[in-house]
Design a protein around this motif. Structure first.
Motif: not given
Length: 306
Positions: A240-251, A208-210, A192-200, A219-223
């Protein structure tokens, strides 16, 4: 039958093109007719239905309320007539057809390659026109006949929309390992303390994450918020960005060697990735064949735990 005698049936084909394209010039191209001829046909149709059919709103043409009610039965009737006068046997190897499919670049990346190989081998006359939109817009486009199929996650589809699960997906996290603890994991507090990348497609979308965070009062910080799956991964190396994403999108073989993949530190439910279509397409043999082809193409995906 008396009402049919009052209108040239060719006008119904023009009406379908106009209501689908919402543009006189594009309808003319689709019909292989001149723009003045289609404009004249539109004037005849407006007179026949005593309705403008196409109206200008916010700088673009939209369907009138009457036109919206005309499109579904019109499309179903034309398909029925086409089947009546056409060949009784559907042959994908000789059929020529253009399909409009709405999908994100996630689907374009993992579905289209294997699908196109299959189509070029078995249905070379099938052409695809791909568009991108939010899931709400995709459902509206299906309702209005603007697209033939939509690929995505559709938990709130209406009763007229048919759905088929293509595969079950789950979330994973990605980050530069230089900004992760030695064990390569993050606690919920650290995540939660990390800056995040959001796909939308929309910056303020509630995915679903939100929804999972809101349910827990978190609440997370959407950078960075962006709609491009492939570009999102390239933002991570050296940050230091974090991406939470559908698994098949990142091989693993396709992302930077500095990145580490790990499980989200909060429960995120798996979800069904689906193809959706309007029920008026149910009996269209070419549409049925394409849907089966998409299902078969999805069987070639790399497992999400790869």
């Amino acid at each position: 039958m008396d009402e049919l005698r009052k209108i040239d049936l060719n006008l119904l084909l023009t009406l379908h093109a106009l209501l689908t394209e919402k543009h006189v010039t594009r309808a003319a191209v689709r019909l292989h007719r001149s723009q003045p001829a289609v404009s004249h046909a539109l004037a005849q149709l407006r007179d026949h239905f005593d309705d403008p059919l196409l109206i200008r709103k916010n700088g673009k043409m939209t369907l009138s309320a009457r036109a919206q009610t005309l499109l579904p039965p019109l499309e179903a009737s034309l398909y029925g007539l086409n089947n009546l006068v056409g060949s009784p046997e559907f042959d994908p190897s000789t059929t020529k057809r253009r399909f409009r499919i709405a999908m994100s670049d996630y689907a374009a990346r993992i579905v289209l390659p294997s699908l196109l190989v299959y189509l070029r081998q078995n249905a070379p006359g099938f052409d695809l026109a791909i568009s991108q939109a939010s899931r709400e817009m995709m459902l509206a486009q299906l309702e209005e006949g603007e697209v033939d199929l939509a690929l995505g996650v559709f938990p709130a589809a209406g009763s007229a929309i048919q759905k088929e699960t293509l595969f079950t997906e789950q979330f994973i996290c990605l980050a530069d390992r230089g900004f992760l603890p030695e064990n390569g994991q993050l606690t919920l507090e650290e995540w939660l303390a990390k800056p995040h990348v959001m796909l939308a497609l929309l910056p303020d979308a509630v995915d679903e994450i939100e929804k999972a965070l809101i349910a827990r009062g978190l609440k997370r910080h959407i950078c960075v918020a962006l709609p491009h799956w492939s570009a999102a991964v390239s933002l991570l190396p050296g940050t230091d960005l974090v991406l939470t994403v559908a698994s098949r999108s990142v091989i693993p073989e396709r992302y930077h060697e500095s990145l580490s993949r790990f499980e989200p530190p909060l429960p995120l439910s798996a979800f069904n990735y689906e193809q959706a279509w309007h029920s008026r397409k149910n009996t269209d043999p070419a549409h049925q064949w394409l849907r089966r082809a998409i299902v078969m193409s999805c069987e070639h995906f790399i497992p999400h735990d790869a």
